[in-house]
Design a protein around this motif. Sequence first.
Motif, mmCIF file in Angstrom:
data_model
loop_
_atom_site.group_PDB
_atom_site.id
_atom_site.type_symbol
_atom_site.label_atom_id
_atom_site.label_comp_id
_atom_site.label_asym_id
_atom_site.label_seq_id
_atom_site.Cartn_x
_atom_site.Cartn_y
_atom_site.Cartn_z
ATOM 1 N N TYR A 94 0.806 -1.225 0.000
ATOM 2 C CA TYR A 94 0.000 0.000 0.000
ATOM 3 C C TYR A 94 0.839 1.275 0.000
ATOM 4 C CZ TYR A 94 1.035 0.768 4.949
ATOM 5 O OH TYR A 94 1.677 1.018 6.135
ATOM 6 N N THR A 95 2.126 1.164 0.374
ATOM 7 C CA THR A 95 2.967 2.361 0.425
ATOM 8 C C THR A 95 3.377 2.845 -0.958
ATOM 9 O OG1 THR A 95 5.018 1.074 0.633
ATOM 10 C CG2 THR A 95 3.860 1.673 2.676
ATOM 11 N N ASN A 96 3.345 1.958 -1.959
ATOM 12 C CA ASN A 96 3.824 2.364 -3.285
ATOM 13 C C ASN A 96 2.948 1.858 -4.434
ATOM 14 O OD1 ASN A 96 4.464 -0.357 -3.410
ATOM 15 N ND2 ASN A 96 6.655 -0.040 -3.036
ATOM 16 N N CYS A 97 1.750 1.311 -4.118
ATOM 17 C CA CYS A 97 0.919 0.760 -5.195
ATOM 18 C C CYS A 97 0.077 1.820 -5.886
ATOM 19 C CB CYS A 97 0.025 -0.353 -4.652
ATOM 20 S SG CYS A 97 -1.276 0.239 -3.534
ATOM 21 N N GLY A 98 -0.086 2.979 -5.257
ATOM 22 C CA GLY A 98 -0.922 4.018 -5.846
ATOM 23 C C GLY A 98 -2.404 3.839 -5.575
ATOM 24 N N HIS A 99 -2.780 2.826 -4.790
ATOM 25 C CA HIS A 99 -4.167 2.565 -4.386
ATOM 26 C C HIS A 99 -5.122 2.421 -5.582
ATOM 27 C CE1 HIS A 99 -3.301 4.565 -0.227
ATOM 28 N NE2 HIS A 99 -2.458 3.604 -0.525
ATOM 29 N N PRO A 100 -4.839 1.499 -6.517
ATOM 30 C CA PRO A 100 -5.762 1.305 -7.643
ATOM 31 C C PRO A 100 -7.123 0.787 -7.205
ATOM 32 C CG PRO A 100 -4.118 -0.451 -7.583
ATOM 33 C CD PRO A 100 -3.683 0.577 -6.582
ATOM 34 N N CYS A 101 -7.214 0.218 -5.997
ATOM 35 C CA CYS A 101 -8.500 -0.294 -5.510
ATOM 36 C C CYS A 101 -9.523 0.817 -5.332
ATOM 37 C CB CYS A 101 -8.290 -1.041 -4.190
ATOM 38 S SG CYS A 101 -7.418 -0.069 -2.929
ATOM 39 N N GLU A 102 -9.062 2.062 -5.213
ATOM 40 C CA GLU A 102 -9.972 3.173 -5.002
ATOM 41 C C GLU A 102 -10.562 3.701 -6.304
ATOM 42 O OE1 GLU A 102 -7.945 6.135 -2.765
ATOM 43 O OE2 GLU A 102 -7.426 4.794 -1.109
ATOM 44 N N THR A 103 -9.978 3.307 -7.432
ATOM 45 C CA THR A 103 -10.433 3.852 -8.724
ATOM 46 C C THR A 103 -10.825 2.772 -9.729
ATOM 47 O OG1 THR A 103 -8.115 3.958 -9.436
ATOM 48 C CG2 THR A 103 -9.068 5.959 -8.490
ATOM 49 N N HIS A 104 -10.618 1.495 -9.412
ATOM 50 C CA HIS A 104 -10.925 0.413 -10.345
ATOM 51 C C HIS A 104 -11.871 -0.594 -9.711
ATOM 52 C CE1 HIS A 104 -7.244 2.087 -12.075
ATOM 53 N NE2 HIS A 104 -7.508 1.439 -13.194
ATOM 54 N N ARG A 105 -12.667 -1.227 -10.560
ATOM 55 C CA ARG A 105 -13.489 -2.359 -10.146
ATOM 56 C C ARG A 105 -12.914 -3.617 -10.766
ATOM 57 N NH1 ARG A 105 -19.838 -1.038 -10.828
ATOM 58 N NH2 ARG A 105 -19.729 -3.286 -11.101
ATOM 59 N N VAL A 106 -12.800 -4.666 -9.960
ATOM 60 C CA VAL A 106 -12.189 -5.912 -10.407
ATOM 61 C C VAL A 106 -13.144 -7.065 -10.142
ATOM 62 C CG1 VAL A 106 -10.328 -7.567 -9.926
ATOM 63 C CG2 VAL A 106 -9.815 -5.140 -10.115
ATOM 64 N N ALA A 107 -13.186 -8.022 -11.066
ATOM 65 C CA ALA A 107 -13.976 -9.239 -10.878
ATOM 66 C C ALA A 107 -13.214 -10.397 -11.506
ATOM 67 C CB ALA A 107 -15.356 -9.094 -11.510
ATOM 68 N N LEU A 108 -13.432 -11.582 -10.974
ATOM 69 C CA LEU A 108 -12.845 -12.799 -11.527
ATOM 70 C C LEU A 108 -13.889 -13.495 -12.399
ATOM 71 C CD1 LEU A 108 -11.007 -14.246 -8.382
ATOM 72 C CD2 LEU A 108 -10.120 -12.704 -10.129
ATOM 73 N N ARG A 109 -13.476 -13.933 -13.585
ATOM 74 C CA ARG A 109 -14.394 -14.638 -14.489
ATOM 75 C C ARG A 109 -14.088 -16.132 -14.435
ATOM 76 N NH1 ARG A 109 -13.700 -11.833 -18.637
ATOM 77 N NH2 ARG A 109 -15.604 -10.591 -18.545
ATOM 78 N N ASP A 110 -15.108 -16.942 -14.130
ATOM 79 C CA ASP A 110 -14.884 -18.383 -14.043
ATOM 80 C C ASP A 110 -15.074 -19.045 -15.392
ATOM 81 O OD1 ASP A 110 -17.625 -18.686 -14.491
ATOM 82 O OD2 ASP A 110 -18.097 -18.989 -12.368
ATOM 83 N N GLU A 111 -14.965 -20.389 -15.415
ATOM 84 C CA GLU A 111 -15.004 -21.120 -16.687
ATOM 85 C C GLU A 111 -16.373 -21.066 -17.350
ATOM 86 O OE1 GLU A 111 -16.206 -23.883 -13.428
ATOM 87 O OE2 GLU A 111 -14.630 -22.381 -13.761
ATOM 88 N N ARG A 112 -17.409 -20.704 -16.592
ATOM 89 C CA ARG A 112 -18.753 -20.591 -17.169
ATOM 90 C C ARG A 112 -19.053 -19.190 -17.670
ATOM 91 N NH1 ARG A 112 -21.919 -22.422 -12.009
ATOM 92 N NH2 ARG A 112 -20.329 -20.983 -11.207
ATOM 93 N N GLY A 113 -18.102 -18.292 -17.486
ATOM 94 C CA GLY A 113 -18.307 -16.922 -17.927
ATOM 95 C C GLY A 113 -18.908 -16.019 -16.881
ATOM 96 N N HIS A 114 -19.171 -16.542 -15.675
ATOM 97 C CA HIS A 114 -19.725 -15.710 -14.603
ATOM 98 C C HIS A 114 -18.617 -14.883 -13.969
ATOM 99 C CE1 HIS A 114 -23.110 -18.917 -14.062
ATOM 100 N NE2 HIS A 114 -23.304 -18.131 -15.108
ATOM 101 N N THR A 115 -18.928 -13.645 -13.652
ATOM 102 C CA THR A 115 -17.950 -12.767 -13.012
ATOM 103 C C THR A 115 -18.250 -12.651 -11.524
ATOM 104 O OG1 THR A 115 -19.285 -10.816 -13.547
ATOM 105 C CG2 THR A 115 -17.520 -11.415 -15.086
ATOM 106 N N HIS A 116 -17.192 -12.668 -10.718
ATOM 107 C CA HIS A 116 -17.322 -12.642 -9.273
ATOM 108 C C HIS A 116 -16.570 -11.425 -8.733
ATOM 109 C CE1 HIS A 116 -18.929 -16.739 -9.501
ATOM 110 N NE2 HIS A 116 -17.982 -16.941 -10.411
ATOM 111 N N PRO A 117 -17.278 -10.470 -8.129
ATOM 112 C CA PRO A 117 -16.650 -9.221 -7.686
ATOM 113 C C PRO A 117 -15.546 -9.468 -6.659
ATOM 114 C CG PRO A 117 -19.053 -9.045 -7.631
ATOM 115 C CD PRO A 117 -18.730 -10.474 -7.868
ATOM 116 N N VAL A 118 -14.522 -8.621 -6.733
ATOM 117 C CA VAL A 118 -13.425 -8.632 -5.766
ATOM 118 C C VAL A 118 -13.402 -7.256 -5.097
ATOM 119 C CG1 VAL A 118 -10.951 -8.915 -5.394
ATOM 120 C CG2 VAL A 118 -12.098 -10.220 -7.189
ATOM 121 N N MET A 119 -13.417 -7.245 -3.765
ATOM 122 C CA MET A 119 -13.385 -5.990 -3.019
ATOM 123 C C MET A 119 -12.208 -6.014 -2.050
ATOM 124 S SD MET A 119 -16.116 -4.269 -4.063
ATOM 125 C CE MET A 119 -16.518 -3.070 -2.788
#
Length: 446
Positions: free
Chosen positions: A324-349
């Motif tokens: 967190y000291t040098n990552c620039g905090h992308p979690c505050e400006t981006h939304r991320v999700a994981l896509r499984d083999e069925r094409g469903h996306t699962h939010p990451v917070m």
Amino acid sequence: ARVKPLVEAADPVYTRPVTAHFMGHVGFPPALTLTDEHGHSVTATLPDPLGEARNRALDEAGLREQLGKLGGTPYHLQDLTTDLSGAGFLPVSALNALRRDAAAQLTALRAQAPERRTAPRLDSTLAALPRTERAPVPATPQLHVLVRTPEQLDAALEGRPDSITLDYLELYGLKPSVERVRAAGIPVRVASPRILKPTEQNLQKFLQSLNAGILVRSGGLLEGLQEQRGPDSGGPDSGGQESGGAELTGDFSLNAANVLTTRALLDLGLTRLTPTHDLNAQQITELAGLVGGQHLEVIAYGHLPVFHTEHCVFCRFLSSGTDYTNCGHPCETHRVALRDERGHTHPVMADVGCRNTVFEGRPQVAAPHLGAWLRAGIRDLRLEFVHETPQQVTGVIEAHRAFLAGDLSAADLQATLDTLSAGSGVTEGSLFVPHDFGTLDALPVL
């Protein structure tokens, strides 16, 4: 190279202070008492009485030198007192044996589990256990909404639920939102992180400084809040509120899966408690019958947290930093999700401690079970949002309100929520009750 001396040390790297008391009376067996910093105390004695010295008698200086040779043990000699009577003599070998025996006894004593006091219940069955009601059961069900973004908060304020819980990534941005909810005349709560480490105690102070209710997610935080309460502020009659303090609600991560755990947690000052996700809908209904439905706050709509980790995918894939000291905090400006083999996306917070939670992409809904929950006395329903848009937040609140008003059936509610999911569909998830649940196959008679 720096770690090797610690993990492969021949002798203990850290030693604890002990005080020693040596009693040597000529004609009586000598004794050595060792006491550690926690008050654990042991006494070792020799089988033979102390004889008289022909030349040099025992003295404090000589005893300190020999008894201080605690190398190879997890102790060091901090202080020595003596009780000598007569000119006694003890061979060095016997003195060393006495010291080793006392050190071994102390180590064995420290390894024992601490004694715990229990208060046995007088009633023979759980059903007979009395419980004073904390609060009257509300005449109408209450809708509590949990939001994770300011945009979702805007929609929640328009929907005017019975309370709003703020579960923001950046805790220190909470205060303006807390004030907004309070200004709207709606009770407000803030959600704590699921883990509270020893170096994160300031988070507790910050949460308390907001003067809002707290959704408690860790046992460490709950214990820390106990220290701020007076001796008469807990218990079943307290309403879950300290004198002048905030209302506390326990979340699913406290793992209340049965009547004993639920009552123990409620007695620590919680107003209500959300059952663990390990219970299906029928088990939640049964739990409500045992502890009283008014003590539970169940999740009627939400995304099941399926994975919680220290690893931060935002830092790993959206920055060239390492923490967190040098990552620039992308979690505050981006939304991320994981896509499984069925094409469903699962939010990451991410949370304030840079820990990541992966949520099931499909919302878990309790529509088929709401009728049974209401009949069991449950009056507090929570709606939790992750990546939902403001329009979805509004739709989910309105659909549940229509069901509670009798304008939508359970089937219509589920169909409405399925439509609002924007193609991902909904699931019963952990609430699913198999058709043969609660039955056992007949065992063959041998």
